[in-house]
Enzyme design. Structure first.
Site, PDB file in Angstrom:
ATOM      1  N   ARG A  58      -5.284   5.750  -7.944  1.00 34.18           N
ATOM      2  CA  ARG A  58      -5.006   7.176  -8.029  1.00 34.18           C
ATOM      3  C   ARG A  58      -4.896   7.624  -9.483  1.00 34.18           C
ATOM      4  NH1 ARG A  58       0.237   7.581  -4.388  1.00 34.18           N
ATOM      5  NH2 ARG A  58      -0.044   9.844  -4.710  1.00 34.18           N
ATOM      6  N   LEU A  86       0.861  -1.167   0.000  1.00 36.29           N
ATOM      7  CA  LEU A  86       0.000   0.000   0.000  1.00 36.29           C
ATOM      8  C   LEU A  86       0.902   1.223   0.000  1.00 36.29           C
ATOM      9  CD1 LEU A  86      -2.688  -0.946   2.717  1.00 36.29           C
ATOM     10  CD2 LEU A  86      -2.872  -1.169   0.228  1.00 36.29           C
ATOM     11  N   ASP A  87       0.488   2.278  -0.699  1.00 36.03           N
ATOM     12  CA  ASP A  87       1.272   3.508  -0.696  1.00 36.03           C
ATOM     13  C   ASP A  87       1.419   4.027   0.724  1.00 36.03           C
ATOM     14  OD1 ASP A  87       1.404   3.400  -3.447  1.00 36.03           O
ATOM     15  OD2 ASP A  87      -0.286   4.754  -3.758  1.00 36.03           O
ATOM     16  N   LYS A  88       2.439   4.837   0.928  1.00 31.28           N
ATOM     17  CA  LYS A  88       2.722   5.383   2.254  1.00 31.28           C
ATOM     18  C   LYS A  88       1.485   5.995   2.901  1.00 31.28           C
ATOM     19  CE  LYS A  88       5.348   9.062   4.539  1.00 31.28           C
ATOM     20  NZ  LYS A  88       6.361  10.147   4.382  1.00 31.28           N
TER      21      LYS A  88
END
Length: 352
Positions: free
Chosen positions: A280, A177-179
């Site tokens: 995104r 997962l992205d930060k």
């Protein structure tokens, strides 16, 4: 074993197919066998300038003293005061040395060398057994070490959490997962489990659903974005919709609009592929960037100061037993408050 952690998170057992094994990719990381958090020590090296070295630049002498390090790293040591000439800090890499001068070099470990050191950290565990670990990752936590984030990552935490992580590719991490994306993610604890999870992700038999808050109102209540994703040719830190001929990789995201208010939409997104920044990029390509996702044109709104994306559902077959498992997990407080503003249904309760 039932999951542990936040009581609000829900564990269910739906019907889900079992995938076949595949050899796991990647290499094991070198870490102390006991899994302890050891501080990497610096090393001192000394040299007395002789007649042959007289007049040679300091940085070239340092390369001779420590050939295993890059010149850039050694120049950084000069700037940070780790190089002494006759007992005084050296100021410039281009300084010409004189015969008889004594050079002291303190070799400080590079940031990258700290990447795979165990670091204890609190982990919100939703489920754990001998083979599988399911976590609720908080926003702000980097999953894997990379430039700018060589320590304090989830990988560091996993190395401290159980000794077996040191012998696994990426400490058992099979997806990321992205930060600034919060939510549920899975980690393998044994090589057979990692192998099976890698195959399950590749076979698209793992269900992953997300909640998103985005600018604008979609023209349809439900739609799919089928567009290849690759590195943005103009801004290399971003991804973009890129033709396959230009390096784009197939990607599909299904989107359902659950509520709208004030030009903002509450969305449920389902991944069919797992490309970097997929949701995104796909939403931005449709004119609906996530709230506060400045990289892709989103503006802060409804109190959100980080990209408004939360992984609320993970469904998979247990990598060893084959048991069908499903985890539903509510978003953190910042996302929950913004979500409630739109009077959107609580998808994490299984209603939406």
């Amino acid at each position: 074993m039932l999951p542990t952690g936040r009581e609000a998170c829900d564990y269910r057992e739906p019907t889900l197919g079992v995938s076949a094994p595949l050899s796991a990719a990647g290499a094991a990381f070198e870490t102390d066998a006991d899994g302890a958090d050891h501080t990497l020590a610096s090393e001192q090296r000394h040299l007395v300038v002789d007649a042959q070295t007289h007049g040679v630049r300091l940085d070239k002498v340092l390369v001779q003293m420590a050939p295993e390090f890059s010149r850039n790293h050694l120049q950084g040591l000069i700037e940070r005061g780790h190089v002494l000439v006759d007992g005084l800090p050296a100021s410039t890499a281009s300084r010409r040395l004189k015969a008889g001068q004594r050079v002291n070099l303190e070799l400080v470990p590079t940031e990258e060398s700290r990447a795979f050191v165990p670091q204890a950290m609190p982990l919100v565990v939703l489920h754990e057994d001998d083979d599988l670990l399911v976590l609720d990752k908080p926003a702000g936590l980097v999953v894997h070490p990379a430039p700018g984030n060589w320590s304090g990552t989830l990988l560091n935490g996993l190395l401290a959490h159980h000794a077996g992580a040191a012998s696994l590719p990426r400490a058992g991490i099979v997806h990321r997962l992205d930060k600034d994306t919060s939510g549920v993610m899975m980690v393998g604890k044994t090589l057979p489990a990692v192998t099976a999870l890698v195959r399950a992700v590749a076979a698209r038999s793992v269900q992953r659903r997300y909640l998103a808050l985005a600018h604008g109102v979609p023209a349809q209540n439900s739609f799919s974005v089928l567009a290849p994703i690759g590195r943005d040719p103009r801004v290399r830190v971003r991804m973009a919709v890129v033709p396959v001929a230009a390096g784009g990789r197939e990607a599909r995201t299904d989107v359902v609009c659950l509520a709208t208010a004030g030009g903002i939409s509450a969305l449920r997104c389902s991944l069919h592929t797992g490309r970097t920044h997929q949701i995104r990029v796909h939403l931005q390509s449709q004119g609906h960037p996530l709230l506060a996702d400045e990289v892709y044109g989103g503006r802060p709104a409804l109190g959100m100061q980080r990209q408004a994306l939360h992984a609320f559902l993970l469904a998979l077959a247990h990598p060893v037993s084959g048991q069908a498992m499903q985890f539903l997990c509510p978003p953190p407080s910042d996302f929950l408050q913004a979500w409630s503003t739109l009077d959107a249904p609580q998808a994490w309760s299984g209603v939406a």
